[in-house]
Design an enzyme around this catalytic site. Structure first.
Site, short mmCIF file in Angstrom:
data_model
loop_
_atom_site.label_atom_id
_atom_site.label_comp_id
_atom_site.label_asym_id
_atom_site.label_seq_id
_atom_site.Cartn_x
_atom_site.Cartn_y
_atom_site.Cartn_z
CB SER A 146 -1.05 0.15 1.15
OG SER A 146 -1.98 0.77 1.03
CG ASP A 222 -7.34 -3.33 -1.84
OD1 ASP A 222 -8.00 -2.50 -1.35
OD2 ASP A 222 -6.05 -3.47 -1.79
CG HIS A 255 -5.46 -2.85 1.17
ND1 HIS A 255 -4.91 -2.66 0.13
CD2 HIS A 255 -4.93 -2.00 2.22
CE1 HIS A 255 -4.19 -1.50 0.15
NE2 HIS A 255 -3.97 -1.16 1.41
#
Length: 276
Positions: A146, A222, A255
């Site tokens: 991320s 995600d 995620h």
């Protein structure tokens, strides 16, 4: 450097350490896994940069990297995501301030005094690793998740000679084009969007930066994919520039560290091949 803890794992040593950082002006914590190895042997290093709200502990406890690192003989280094401490400025939002350093060197007050994560990752912590661990600094790879995926891509694109391998899990590929990036870069760097380009993987590729190859995994389930991560922008930038890239959309993954840990061993093996 001071040792916080050490534990034997897969024949090697998982440690957590602190040191006084000149770049951030604070105590910084990081973790290092060193596989079992013959005395005097130098091992390649894989850096892992974490995402928003995380510390070194998230991947250390949930990343499931040690078995693969032990198998391939790779040191795994996990820094923190920002400076910490009562005297460090912060923001009420989870996506700015502590836990959200974005791997930049801030130029705006009050952030510029402490938020120098770019220099910390690029210069200061590598010197600590080289001094205290059996690390072959001529064989380094970098990955991240991320915000940390953004960090891994941009740090490598700015200095491709340092890293033999680069990968990312669900990276923020273009801070110029997402709310997380716009908030962070405005706050840390200022309103001049031209100054942001060195912190945007897509912009760096457009401006001529190149890597031998890169690997990206992104989950299709995600919740941040459409609004923040925008993986398609990296695909388009690489295709247009002729940048070799393996970008895989992994069906049904989100995620979380359930996603990261599912593909961590594969990433470590991919890095290990390039770090031989």
């Amino acid at each position: 450097m001071e040792t916080v803890s050490t534990n034997k794992a897969f024949g090697g040593v998982q440690g957590v350490y602190t040191h006084a950082s000149a770049e951030t002006g604070t105590e910084m914590t990081f973790s290092v896994f060193v596989p079992e190895h013959a005395p005097g042997t130098k091992l390649p290093v894989l850096w892992y940069l974490s995402g928003l709200t995380c510390t070194h502990a998230n991947v250390t406890e949930k990343g499931e990297f040690r078995r693969a690192c032990a198998e391939h003989g790779v040191i795994f280094v996990a820094p923190d995501t920002s400076p910490r401490g009562d005297d460090v400025p912060d923001d009420e939002g989870y996506d700015f301030g502590k836990g959200a350093g974005f791997y930049v060197d801030a130029t705006q007050e009050p952030w510029s005094a402490n938020f120098r994560m770019r220099s910390y990752i690029e210069t200061e912590l590598p010197a600590v690793i080289a001094e205290h661990f059996p690390a072959d600094m001529a064989r380094q790879g970098i990955t991240g998740h991320s915000m940390g995926g953004h960090g891994a891509l941009t740090i490598a694109l700015r200095d491709p000679s340092r890293f033999r391998s680069v990968s990312a899990f669900a990276p923020i590929v273009s801070p110029l084009n997402c709310p997380w990036g716009e908030k962070a870069l405005t706050g840390y760097i200022g309103a001049d969007r031209a100054a942001w380009r060195e912190y945007d993987a897509c912009a760096l590729i457009e401006d001529g930066a190149r890597l031998p190859d890169l690997l990206v995994d992104q989950g299709t389930a995600d919740g941040f994919l459409e609004g923040q991560l925008k993986t398609h922008l990296l695909e388009e930038a690489c295709a247009k520039a002729g940048q070799p890239a393996t970008i895989r959309m992994q069906e049904g993954y989100d995620h979380s560290y359930y996603f990261i840990s599912s593909f961590m061993a594969e990433h470590i093996g991919w890095h290990a091949e390039r770090l031989k």
